[in-house]
Design a protein around this motif. Sequence first.
Motif, PDB file in Angstrom:
ATOM      1  N   MET A  62      21.719  12.783 -22.990  1.00 38.99           N
ATOM      2  CA  MET A  62      22.548  11.718 -22.428  1.00 38.99           C
ATOM      3  C   MET A  62      22.804  11.890 -20.939  1.00 38.99           C
ATOM      4  SD  MET A  62      25.826  10.941 -21.243  1.00 38.99           S
ATOM      5  CE  MET A  62      26.720  12.425 -21.717  1.00 38.99           C
ATOM      6  N   GLY A  63      23.041  13.125 -20.503  1.00 39.41           N
ATOM      7  CA  GLY A  63      23.493  13.357 -19.141  1.00 39.41           C
ATOM      8  C   GLY A  63      22.486  13.076 -18.055  1.00 39.41           C
ATOM      9  N   ASN A  64      21.217  12.844 -18.400  1.00 37.63           N
ATOM     10  CA  ASN A  64      20.209  12.593 -17.372  1.00 37.63           C
ATOM     11  C   ASN A  64      19.887  11.112 -17.204  1.00 37.63           C
ATOM     12  OD1 ASN A  64      19.936  15.506 -18.009  1.00 37.63           O
ATOM     13  ND2 ASN A  64      18.297  15.404 -16.500  1.00 37.63           N
ATOM     14  N   PHE A  65      20.707  10.245 -17.783  1.00 34.60           N
ATOM     15  CA  PHE A  65      20.548   8.796 -17.613  1.00 34.60           C
ATOM     16  C   PHE A  65      21.473   8.332 -16.489  1.00 34.60           C
ATOM     17  CE2 PHE A  65      18.486   9.313 -21.559  1.00 34.60           C
ATOM     18  CZ  PHE A  65      17.781   8.167 -21.861  1.00 34.60           C
ATOM     19  N   GLY A  66      20.883   7.658 -15.507  1.00 31.66           N
ATOM     20  CA  GLY A  66      21.674   7.163 -14.398  1.00 31.66           C
ATOM     21  C   GLY A  66      22.819   6.268 -14.827  1.00 31.66           C
ATOM     22  N   ILE A  67      22.598   5.419 -15.836  1.00 36.85           N
ATOM     23  CA  ILE A  67      23.649   4.515 -16.289  1.00 36.85           C
ATOM     24  C   ILE A  67      24.794   5.258 -16.969  1.00 36.85           C
ATOM     25  CG2 ILE A  67      22.221   2.450 -16.520  1.00 36.85           C
ATOM     26  CD1 ILE A  67      21.893   3.098 -19.461  1.00 36.85           C
ATOM     27  N   ASN A  68      24.601   6.558 -17.230  1.00 31.31           N
ATOM     28  CA  ASN A  68      25.680   7.358 -17.820  1.00 31.31           C
ATOM     29  C   ASN A  68      26.398   8.215 -16.780  1.00 31.31           C
ATOM     30  OD1 ASN A  68      25.166   6.367 -20.383  1.00 31.31           O
ATOM     31  ND2 ASN A  68      23.737   8.001 -20.887  1.00 31.31           N
ATOM     32  N   GLY A  69      26.144   7.929 -15.497  1.00 31.49           N
ATOM     33  CA  GLY A  69      26.842   8.653 -14.446  1.00 31.49           C
ATOM     34  C   GLY A  69      26.065   9.787 -13.829  1.00 31.49           C
ATOM     35  N   TYR A  70      24.792   9.942 -14.196  1.00 32.75           N
ATOM     36  CA  TYR A  70      23.961  11.006 -13.620  1.00 32.75           C
ATOM     37  C   TYR A  70      23.801  10.759 -12.126  1.00 32.75           C
ATOM     38  CZ  TYR A  70      19.889  14.203 -13.329  1.00 32.75           C
ATOM     39  OH  TYR A  70      19.002  15.218 -13.024  1.00 32.75           O
ATOM     40  N   GLU A  71      23.776  11.841 -11.341  1.00 28.63           N
ATOM     41  CA  GLU A  71      23.721  11.722  -9.886  1.00 28.63           C
ATOM     42  C   GLU A  71      22.436  11.078  -9.386  1.00 28.63           C
ATOM     43  OE1 GLU A  71      22.139  16.335  -9.296  1.00 28.63           O
ATOM     44  OE2 GLU A  71      24.221  15.816  -8.883  1.00 28.63           O
ATOM     45  N   ARG A  72      21.376  11.134 -10.180  1.00 28.54           N
ATOM     46  CA  ARG A  72      20.123  10.503  -9.819  1.00 28.54           C
ATOM     47  C   ARG A  72      20.011   9.140 -10.490  1.00 28.54           C
ATOM     48  NH1 ARG A  72      15.481  15.225 -10.384  1.00 28.54           N
ATOM     49  NH2 ARG A  72      15.524  15.898  -8.202  1.00 28.54           N
ATOM     50  N   ASN A  73      19.372   8.224  -9.809  1.00 24.36           N
ATOM     51  CA  ASN A  73      19.186   6.898 -10.389  1.00 24.36           C
ATOM     52  C   ASN A  73      17.914   6.884 -11.233  1.00 24.36           C
ATOM     53  OD1 ASN A  73      19.480   4.234 -11.035  1.00 24.36           O
ATOM     54  ND2 ASN A  73      18.823   3.451  -9.049  1.00 24.36           N
ATOM     55  N   THR A  74      18.003   7.480 -12.418  1.00 23.28           N
ATOM     56  CA  THR A  74      16.851   7.537 -13.318  1.00 23.28           C
ATOM     57  C   THR A  74      16.705   6.278 -14.157  1.00 23.28           C
ATOM     58  OG1 THR A  74      18.255   8.667 -14.938  1.00 23.28           O
ATOM     59  CG2 THR A  74      16.892  10.063 -13.498  1.00 23.28           C
ATOM     60  N   THR A  75      17.668   5.365 -14.066  1.00 21.12           N
ATOM     61  CA  THR A  75      17.601   4.132 -14.879  1.00 21.12           C
ATOM     62  C   THR A  75      17.856   2.903 -14.003  1.00 21.12           C
ATOM     63  OG1 THR A  75      19.937   4.480 -15.458  1.00 21.12           O
ATOM     64  CG2 THR A  75      18.276   5.247 -17.038  1.00 21.12           C
ATOM     65  N   PRO A  76      17.060   2.692 -12.957  1.00 24.25           N
ATOM     66  CA  PRO A  76      17.315   1.561 -12.054  1.00 24.25           C
ATOM     67  C   PRO A  76      17.148   0.210 -12.721  1.00 24.25           C
ATOM     68  CG  PRO A  76      15.182   2.571 -11.579  1.00 24.25           C
ATOM     69  CD  PRO A  76      15.880   3.477 -12.551  1.00 24.25           C
ATOM     70  N   ARG A  77      16.220   0.078 -13.671  1.00 24.67           N
ATOM     71  CA  ARG A  77      15.974  -1.222 -14.285  1.00 24.67           C
ATOM     72  C   ARG A  77      17.005  -1.531 -15.366  1.00 24.67           C
ATOM     73  NH1 ARG A  77       9.915  -2.435 -15.814  1.00 24.67           N
ATOM     74  NH2 ARG A  77      10.826  -4.536 -15.752  1.00 24.67           N
ATOM     75  N   LEU A  78      17.374  -0.549 -16.155  1.00 22.98           N
ATOM     76  CA  LEU A  78      18.410  -0.790 -17.164  1.00 22.98           C
ATOM     77  C   LEU A  78      19.744  -1.145 -16.503  1.00 22.98           C
ATOM     78  CD1 LEU A  78      17.751   1.986 -19.842  1.00 22.98           C
ATOM     79  CD2 LEU A  78      17.505  -0.480 -20.146  1.00 22.98           C
ATOM     80  N   ALA A  79      19.969  -0.596 -15.320  1.00 21.12           N
ATOM     81  CA  ALA A  79      21.211  -0.895 -14.610  1.00 21.12           C
ATOM     82  C   ALA A  79      21.316  -2.377 -14.265  1.00 21.12           C
ATOM     83  CB  ALA A  79      21.304  -0.050 -13.344  1.00 21.12           C
ATOM     84  N   GLN A  80      20.175  -3.078 -14.238  1.00 19.25           N
ATOM     85  CA  GLN A  80      20.161  -4.511 -13.939  1.00 19.25           C
ATOM     86  C   GLN A  80      20.296  -5.366 -15.197  1.00 19.25           C
ATOM     87  OE1 GLN A  80      20.193  -5.369 -10.673  1.00 19.25           O
ATOM     88  NE2 GLN A  80      20.177  -3.138 -10.357  1.00 19.25           N
ATOM     89  N   GLU A  81      20.255  -4.729 -16.358  1.00 18.12           N
ATOM     90  CA  GLU A  81      20.380  -5.455 -17.617  1.00 18.12           C
ATOM     91  C   GLU A  81      21.800  -5.303 -18.168  1.00 18.12           C
ATOM     92  OE1 GLU A  81      17.924  -7.276 -18.648  1.00 18.12           O
ATOM     93  OE2 GLU A  81      16.367  -6.504 -17.300  1.00 18.12           O
ATOM     94  N   SER A  82      22.165  -6.174 -19.062  1.00 12.65           N
ATOM     95  CA  SER A  82      23.510  -6.121 -19.662  1.00 12.65           C
ATOM     96  C   SER A  82      23.502  -5.169 -20.845  1.00 12.65           C
ATOM     97  CB  SER A  82      23.949  -7.532 -20.083  1.00 12.65           C
ATOM     98  OG  SER A  82      24.010  -8.392 -18.978  1.00 12.65           O
ATOM     99  N   VAL A  83      23.363  -3.881 -20.559  1.00 13.05           N
ATOM    100  CA  VAL A  83      23.341  -2.893 -21.624  1.00 13.05           C
ATOM    101  C   VAL A  83      24.685  -2.181 -21.706  1.00 13.05           C
ATOM    102  CG1 VAL A  83      20.851  -2.542 -21.388  1.00 13.05           C
ATOM    103  CG2 VAL A  83      22.438  -1.042 -20.157  1.00 13.05           C
ATOM    104  N   ILE A  84      24.969  -1.664 -22.887  1.00 18.52           N
ATOM    105  CA  ILE A  84      26.168  -0.854 -23.112  1.00 18.52           C
ATOM    106  C   ILE A  84      25.691   0.515 -23.571  1.00 18.52           C
ATOM    107  CG2 ILE A  84      28.299  -0.608 -24.438  1.00 18.52           C
ATOM    108  CD1 ILE A  84      28.287  -3.672 -24.742  1.00 18.52           C
ATOM    109  N   SER A  85      25.971   1.517 -22.765  1.00 21.44           N
ATOM    110  CA  SER A  85      25.461   2.864 -23.027  1.00 21.44           C
ATOM    111  C   SER A  85      26.608   3.787 -23.422  1.00 21.44           C
ATOM    112  CB  SER A  85      24.742   3.415 -21.788  1.00 21.44           C
ATOM    113  OG  SER A  85      24.165   4.665 -22.066  1.00 21.44           O
ATOM    114  N   LEU A  86      26.571   4.260 -24.657  1.00 22.01           N
ATOM    115  CA  LEU A  86      27.604   5.149 -25.184  1.00 22.01           C
ATOM    116  C   LEU A  86      27.332   6.578 -24.714  1.00 22.01           C
ATOM    117  CD1 LEU A  86      27.622   3.639 -28.789  1.00 22.01           C
ATOM    118  CD2 LEU A  86      29.005   2.958 -26.813  1.00 22.01           C
TER     119      LEU A  86
END
Length: 548
Positions: free
Chosen positions: A249-273
């Motif tokens: 979980m910790g390496n996903f950008g949308i979960n607060g990771y310091e690297r932007n490893t999820t630039p495209r998901l960040a543009q979608e209406s996703v909910i990441s637990l």
Amino acid sequence: MIQKFLRTHAPSGVHPLWLTTLTTLWLVTLANIPLWRQLQQLPEVSGLRGLLFGLGMATTIAGLTHALLSLLNVRWLIKPVLTVFLLSAASGAYFMMSYGIVIDPTMIQNVAQTDPKEAADLFNWRMLVVMGLLGVLPAWALWQVPVKPIAPLKSLVANTLALIASVVVMVLSLLAIYQDFASVMRNHTQVRYLINPLNSFYAIGKVAAQPLQRENKVILPLGEDARLTLADSQAPATVVLVLGETARMGNFGINGYERNTTPRLAQESVISLRNVMSCGTSTAASVPCMFSHLGREGYDKRSANHESVLDVLQRAGLAVLWIDNQSGCKGVCDRVPHVNTSDLKVSPHCDGGECHDAVMLHDLNARIAQLPAERRAKGVVIVMHQMGSHGPAYHKRVPASFKKFQPECTSNALQQCSREQVVNAYDNTILYTDHFLTETIHWLQQQKGPSALMYVSDHGESLGENNLYLHGLPYAVAPDVQKRVAWINWFSDSFERQRQIGRSCLQQKLQAPLSHDNYFHSVLGLTGVHTSVYQSALDIFASCRPAP
């Protein structure tokens, strides 16, 4: 040198007990370096006390090992037995030293279910060197030494005395260190899985005994009362369940990771637990468990095997399809339509000799069209099993255009790379998973009717923290990075309206303590299937729907 000495001083052959004694000393010392390194790091047994504890531990293990070998000390049998011990110990020592793993029943299951491609990723020159020095070389020397013929009665007496002496030595040594031994085994349970090669033999025996504990050939039916709760007038939905691989979980950008490893998901209406724990620390443990209704504790203690949630969905009338880009579904998809894409030759997805995950979207509409029309009319559920972030060859999992983080580790011997290189290679796999999930969402947006995607990883991964790599440690001692997994949800507007799922409610669950125990019931809730085995309290979507 030892071989020459034995030939010179025992021209008629060496007594078998000499071979078992020398092999025991070799195993206890050199083949158990991972164990001695681990004990050296324990604060409870440091300094002189630690040295004395280590000597007592070594003597205890030597006594136990020699006692076992004494039971098998027959002239025509002893060399093959000692060869198995030496090669098993060499293999175990390499993997424990290189990746910081331990060898327990779960690890043996992983080995048994590893396909040739995965196995090839583990081979490297360091492995050959260690196997040669610790296993092949002493085994070769062993076979050069003639064994002295001993009369059966004398052999029986000698072996019995050796067995008794070994047990006495083991017991006395254990009593001398028992206080520290009990403390270490209680507080550091991983130590017991480092005793080499006895750990491998114990784990193999444990796995082999499973058929005696439960009937593995019988699959009990589940959810025989399953039915769709949606009205016939409602449009059938398409639901994609992406089974992630080794994605922490910790390496996903949308979960607060310091690297932007999820630039495209960040543009979608996703909910990441962000607070989800896995069933296990390996694919072999987690996948069957998360698709089961039993939960982690119940699955581990089960006395029988049951059908999975996919069987329940199919029994309710839905069209179910499993697409695998890895080594199989671990029995979960055996009774539903399934296909493997890992050996396809589809360009550009498979140009590098390995099919990247986007290949699962290739000809997907045609695959769905082959499912029964009467089922498709009620809804389609597709499971996509990723290759994802499967290690140690992370660099193979992504096309060249997704190697953003550099320099990356390009070796399967991760300990040869700097931690920065290992993390870079791993983060590139998350970047590619971001691409794959977004492309899947775009494919869903092109489908008629409501659609949804739910992505959940099977387990996490160690990337060099505390000199640990990969995964598979016993659950009780595994670090959180091997157990905390990503869970990402996406719904089309029409799906959200049809299923009446409140997004704001689901947003409030971002930090809620969840686990794979929630997966089975959440899949049923997401697909609109009701059955007596469904538990709404474990369905993460239930509280976000209006009360009936």
